[in-house]
Motif scaffolding. Structure first.
Motif, PDB file in Angstrom:
ATOM      1  N   LEU A   1      -1.646  10.716  -6.573  1.00 47.19           N
ATOM      2  CA  LEU A   1      -1.705  11.777  -7.576  1.00 47.19           C
ATOM      3  C   LEU A   1      -3.116  11.805  -8.138  1.00 47.19           C
ATOM      4  O   LEU A   1      -3.693  10.759  -8.465  1.00 47.19           O
TER       5      LEU A   1
ATOM      6  N   ILE B   1       1.515   8.048  -1.555  1.00 50.63           N
ATOM      7  CA  ILE B   1       1.375   9.291  -2.321  1.00 50.63           C
ATOM      8  C   ILE B   1       0.298   9.061  -3.368  1.00 50.63           C
ATOM      9  O   ILE B   1       0.368   8.101  -4.145  1.00 50.63           O
TER      10      ILE B   1
ATOM     11  N   LEU C   1      -0.420  -2.980  -0.988  1.00 56.09           N
ATOM     12  CA  LEU C   1      -0.820  -1.832  -0.171  1.00 56.09           C
ATOM     13  C   LEU C   1      -1.506  -2.340   1.095  1.00 56.09           C
ATOM     14  O   LEU C   1      -2.388  -3.195   1.024  1.00 56.09           O
TER      15      LEU C   1
ATOM     16  N   MET D   1      -1.052  16.391  -5.561  1.00 55.59           N
ATOM     17  CA  MET D   1      -0.121  15.446  -4.924  1.00 55.59           C
ATOM     18  C   MET D   1      -0.464  15.398  -3.445  1.00 55.59           C
ATOM     19  O   MET D   1      -0.430  16.420  -2.774  1.00 55.59           O
TER      20      MET D   1
ATOM     21  N   VAL E   1      -0.117  13.229   0.316  1.00 52.71           N
ATOM     22  CA  VAL E   1       0.450  12.154   1.123  1.00 52.71           C
ATOM     23  C   VAL E   1      -0.612  11.741   2.135  1.00 52.71           C
ATOM     24  O   VAL E   1      -1.037  12.547   2.969  1.00 52.71           O
TER      25      VAL E   1
ATOM     26  N   LEU F   1      -0.589   6.080  -7.895  1.00 54.14           N
ATOM     27  CA  LEU F   1      -0.278   5.826  -6.491  1.00 54.14           C
ATOM     28  C   LEU F   1       1.192   5.472  -6.425  1.00 54.14           C
ATOM     29  O   LEU F   1       1.682   4.681  -7.247  1.00 54.14           O
ATOM     30  N   LYS F   2       1.896   6.054  -5.442  1.00 50.80           N
ATOM     31  CA  LYS F   2       3.328   5.769  -5.291  1.00 50.80           C
ATOM     32  C   LYS F   2       3.642   5.561  -3.819  1.00 50.80           C
ATOM     33  O   LYS F   2       3.042   6.213  -2.964  1.00 50.80           O
ATOM     34  N   PRO F   3       4.610   4.706  -3.509  1.00 50.17           N
ATOM     35  CA  PRO F   3       5.011   4.562  -2.112  1.00 50.17           C
ATOM     36  C   PRO F   3       5.799   5.777  -1.650  1.00 50.17           C
ATOM     37  O   PRO F   3       6.455   6.445  -2.442  1.00 50.17           O
ATOM     38  N   VAL F   4       5.708   6.070  -0.351  1.00 49.99           N
ATOM     39  CA  VAL F   4       6.612   7.043   0.264  1.00 49.99           C
ATOM     40  C   VAL F   4       7.910   6.303   0.530  1.00 49.99           C
ATOM     41  O   VAL F   4       7.907   5.244   1.163  1.00 49.99           O
ATOM     42  N   LEU F   5       9.015   6.826   0.044  1.00 51.50           N
ATOM     43  CA  LEU F   5      10.299   6.164   0.258  1.00 51.50           C
ATOM     44  C   LEU F   5      10.898   6.627   1.580  1.00 51.50           C
ATOM     45  O   LEU F   5      10.533   7.659   2.135  1.00 51.50           O
TER      46      LEU F   5
ATOM     47  N   PHE G   1       1.977  -0.071  -8.038  1.00 51.23           N
ATOM     48  CA  PHE G   1       1.630   1.075  -7.179  1.00 51.23           C
ATOM     49  C   PHE G   1       2.352   1.029  -5.829  1.00 51.23           C
ATOM     50  O   PHE G   1       2.257   1.969  -5.041  1.00 51.23           O
TER      51      PHE G   1
ATOM     52  N   ARG H   1       8.333   2.635  -7.369  1.00 46.37           N
ATOM     53  CA  ARG H   1       8.543   3.873  -8.115  1.00 46.37           C
ATOM     54  C   ARG H   1       8.924   3.575  -9.567  1.00 46.37           C
ATOM     55  O   ARG H   1       9.492   4.425 -10.252  1.00 46.37           O
TER      56      ARG H   1
ATOM     57  N   ASP I   1      13.775   7.845   2.462  1.00 46.09           N
ATOM     58  CA  ASP I   1      14.587   9.045   2.523  1.00 46.09           C
ATOM     59  C   ASP I   1      13.764  10.258   2.098  1.00 46.09           C
ATOM     60  O   ASP I   1      13.108  10.254   1.068  1.00 46.09           O
ATOM     61  N   VAL I   2      13.820  11.297   2.890  1.00 53.36           N
ATOM     62  CA  VAL I   2      13.057  12.511   2.580  1.00 53.36           C
ATOM     63  C   VAL I   2      13.320  12.986   1.154  1.00 53.36           C
ATOM     64  O   VAL I   2      12.422  13.436   0.454  1.00 53.36           O
ATOM     65  N   ALA I   3      14.561  12.860   0.718  1.00 52.76           N
ATOM     66  CA  ALA I   3      14.941  13.398  -0.590  1.00 52.76           C
ATOM     67  C   ALA I   3      14.202  12.719  -1.739  1.00 52.76           C
ATOM     68  O   ALA I   3      14.151  13.247  -2.844  1.00 52.76           O
ATOM     69  N   THR I   4      13.642  11.557  -1.516  1.00 52.58           N
ATOM     70  CA  THR I   4      12.979  10.863  -2.618  1.00 52.58           C
ATOM     71  C   THR I   4      11.467  10.818  -2.427  1.00 52.58           C
ATOM     72  O   THR I   4      10.782  10.072  -3.100  1.00 52.58           O
ATOM     73  N   ARG I   5      10.956  11.585  -1.461  1.00 52.33           N
ATOM     74  CA  ARG I   5       9.506  11.586  -1.262  1.00 52.33           C
ATOM     75  C   ARG I   5       8.783  12.297  -2.368  1.00 52.33           C
ATOM     76  O   ARG I   5       9.240  13.284  -2.864  1.00 52.33           O
TER      77      ARG I   5
END
Lengths: 135, 135
Positions: free
Chosen positions: B56, B54, B47, B96, B98, B125-129, A83, A86, B131-135
């Motif tokens: 879900l 993120i 965590l 989804m 944040v 649950l996912k990490p925020v990366l 978690f 990705r 780079d904006v493009a991979t959020r």
């Protein structure tokens, strides 16, 4: 207790092997198509080229029983809980991709920066909102 | 063809009514807890408070047959396809969110900015990366 996900379409991509696909879409993914089922046509009317789009997929080749792993498959990195990564291997293997719409032809949407392989089920599309906090 | 989603935990929140919950988490959502099932403990180790996450969810009270609607329930706004909105009513009602981690107690994670109501299943649950493009 469980819930039933019904794919709304499928990814068409030159990528056919997860081992060769990039880890993230902005790391060299080729153009791909989202072939959305015709029944969802009314839900697609406001998608236009140039816009960013969040694509949720079901990573159907993933393993669902992985709880810890080396991020990006790099054995030199310490093991982490899934978690915090990705990784596609996770209890519910949902892929989250931010792509750019290149073209729309009926219910087919051509996108840039999608690293999912050919045949990956598409389960949802969401707009990118203006504020980073709601992306 | 369908896939089986298995919740990994549940939202505990003072919000109990979708009609009263904010549309987005940064529009006044109270602090909430993610009560993750004990079996996923090994997946949670990295965590930590202060990090963005993120979440879900499966919006279990949503209607799955809505394809068009007025964004944010505002009848003065033109009808749009659901895939251009963040409406909970959609074919696969995946939320989804944040959020920011406030505290971690075992497999319970306290978070800020979660607008999902009490009892909402958590599915990933996912990490925020970075780079904006991979959020």
């Amino acid at each position: 207790m469980s819930y039933e996900l019904r794919p709304i379409g499928v990814v068409e991509s030159p990528l056919s092997d997860t081992a060769l696909a990039p880890n993230q879409g902005d790391e060299g993914a080729p153009l791909a198509w989202l072939a959305i089922d015709a029944e969802y046509s009314p839900a697609l009317t406001d998608l236009a080229p140039g816009a960013q789009l969040i694509v949720l997929t079901w990573l159907h080749e993933a393993s669902r029983d992985v709880l810890r792993l080396h991020p990006r498959g790099d054995a030199t990195r310490p093991e982490a809980g899934v978690f915090s990564t990705r990784s596609p291997d996770r209890p519910n293997p949902i892929g989250m991709h931010v792509v750019e719409i290149v073209a729309v032809e009926g219910t087919r949407i051509q996108v840039r920066d999608l690293e999912a392989i050919d045949g990956t089920p598409v389960i949802d599309l969401k707009p990118v909102l203006g504020d980073v906090a709601t992306r």
